[in-house]
Design a protein around this motif. Structure first.
Motif, short mmCIF file in Angstrom:
data_model
loop_
_atom_site.label_atom_id
_atom_site.label_comp_id
_atom_site.label_asym_id
_atom_site.label_seq_id
_atom_site.Cartn_x
_atom_site.Cartn_y
_atom_site.Cartn_z
N ARG A 1 -1.75 4.04 -0.78
CA ARG A 1 -3.08 3.63 -1.23
C ARG A 1 -3.98 3.50 -0.01
O ARG A 1 -3.74 2.68 0.88
N ASP B 1 0.81 -1.21 0.00
CA ASP B 1 0.00 0.00 0.00
C ASP B 1 0.85 1.27 0.00
O ASP B 1 0.34 2.35 -0.28
N ILE C 1 -5.71 7.39 -3.45
CA ILE C 1 -4.30 7.44 -3.08
C ILE C 1 -4.03 8.79 -2.42
O ILE C 1 -4.39 9.83 -2.97
#
Length: 397
Positions: free
Chosen positions: A316, A304, A322
């Motif tokens: 993320r 992530d 994002i």
């Protein structure tokens, strides 16, 4: 106004006010009743979302099963104040303090026994004794701000206090909170530490060290290969090697440390406390940290985290959004074919589903900012006056 049972008392006061507002403002009675309903014992939480308060350097992030709040300060916002012999130890209360709650009792009356140089989320010199009393204080730096879209958010704080300087950033996602720090420097002879949390001890503490899980016994320990620590429904994951200190001890104190008036209780207090922190050692120069928090059992990996360096961080936050922190003008490639560029330091939430961006400028000084999508330039006008720092929404198309 930190005093015995003050958190619960303020909650009861808010409930009383909402009951009065039902008759004072009947047009909005539905919202007041919803507040009352969700704050009854055993009630479910239907207030979920993320909101940044740009006039206060303050972020609130609520999920169905937990609450998190972040308090910062800048050259615009006073970090703390102490009057009438109250808040005597609050010197570091707005140094990036990050509180986590699931039950609401995690910090209940902990303040007489707290180590006030390890307030959760803060990076501080660990010199002997309590923090020096001061009446008010401001962070001399201006790059402090946040952005939220109602669901997720991120925030940054360029920070200097008591000889410690650090760039902090936080990313608030659906189930996880990511915390980054870079440029940690201090000339102090005392060590510097970043407090991950310091709350009341509640149940077992589990650690994963060198691939092996174990239950920690009471006491203190410091390890350099800790993968994660779990306590009271939370998992704390360390994404880069660091010296992690964990303490499960009984701490003593008295309310006179915190406030002094005729109502100050006189008895000594002892409470079992869970404390977890990152030890940066003495005289760190450009030290850093990278950790994440999520409900216990949740696997957190590095997938992530799309970019993490001192000038750019991107995470993320869920399946569509994002969060990006541009500490300097730069470029972020969010997939193999597309990128966004910022002509000035700023914060962004890229919504890849709606092809839109929520953008904020933390210094609150710029009138406009140059943004480019896949090389296509546009000049974004920024809010001013009382709305300076407020996120603006723009299209990526």
């Amino acid at each position: 106004q930190i005093a015995p049972r003050s958190l619960a008392g303020k909650g009861r006061s808010a409930i009383g006010l909402m009951k009065k507002m039902l008759s004072v403002d009947p047009v909005n009675s539905k919202e007041y009743q919803a507040f009352l309903d969700r704050n009854q014992p055993g009630a479910g939480n239907d207030l979920v979302g993320s909101r940044y308060f740009w006039c206060s350097d303050y972020m609130v992030h609520r999920r169905k099963d937990f609450f998190a709040s972040l308090k910062m300060c800048s050259d615009r916002v006073i970090g703390m104040e102490s009057i009438n012999n109250e808040n005597l130890l609050g010197r570091h209360l707005a140094d990036g303090s990050l509180y986590l709650m699931r039950s609401g009792t995690e910090y209940q009356d902990i303040f007489p026994v707290w180590d006030w140089k390890r307030i959760p989320g803060t990076t501080c010199v660990q010199s002997p004794g309590d923090p020096e009393h001061c009446k008010n204080w401001k962070n001399p730096r201006d790059f402090v701000g946040g952005v939220s879209d109602g669901s997720v958010g991120c925030a940054v704080m360029d920070f200097e206090h008591d000889g410690v300087s650090v760039r902090k950033s936080w990313f608030f996602g659906d189930e996880m909170i990511f915390c980054f720090g870079s440029g940690i420097s201090s000339a102090s002879e005392s060590p510097v530490a970043t407090s991950v949390n310091q709350c009341l001890l509640n149940g077992d503490v589990k650690l994963k060290i060198g691939g092996k899980e174990q239950v920690m016994q009471d006491g203190k320990q410091t390890c350099s290969n800790v993968e994660w620590v779990e306590h009271d429904g939370w998992r704390y994951v360390f994404l880069k090697p660091c010296n992690v200190g964990v303490s499960l001890v009984s701490q003593s104190g008295e309310w006179a440390r915190v406030f002094r008036n005729s109502d100050t209780p006189r008895e000594k207090i002892k409470k079992d406390v869970f404390s977890i922190y990152i030890d940066h050692g003495t005289k760190p120069a450009s030290a850093e940290y990278s950790y994440a928090m999520a409900p216990a059992g949740k696997e957190i990996g590095s997938l992530d985290i799309l970019v993490c360096n001192p000038s750019l961080q991107a995470v993320r936050l869920n399946g569509r959004t994002i969060g990006v922190a541009f500490w300097e003008p730069g470029k972020f490639e969010y997939d193999k074919r597309h990128f966004v560029e910022a002509g000035s330091p700023c914060l962004m939430l890229l919504d890849l589903e709606s092809k839109s961006i929520a953008l904020s400028e933390p210094t609150q000084k710029l009138k406009a900012i140059e943004i480019a999508f896949d090389g296509k330039q546009q000049k974004v006008k920024l809010p001013s006056g009382g709305n300076a720092g407020k996120p603006v929404k723009i299209s990526m198309q």
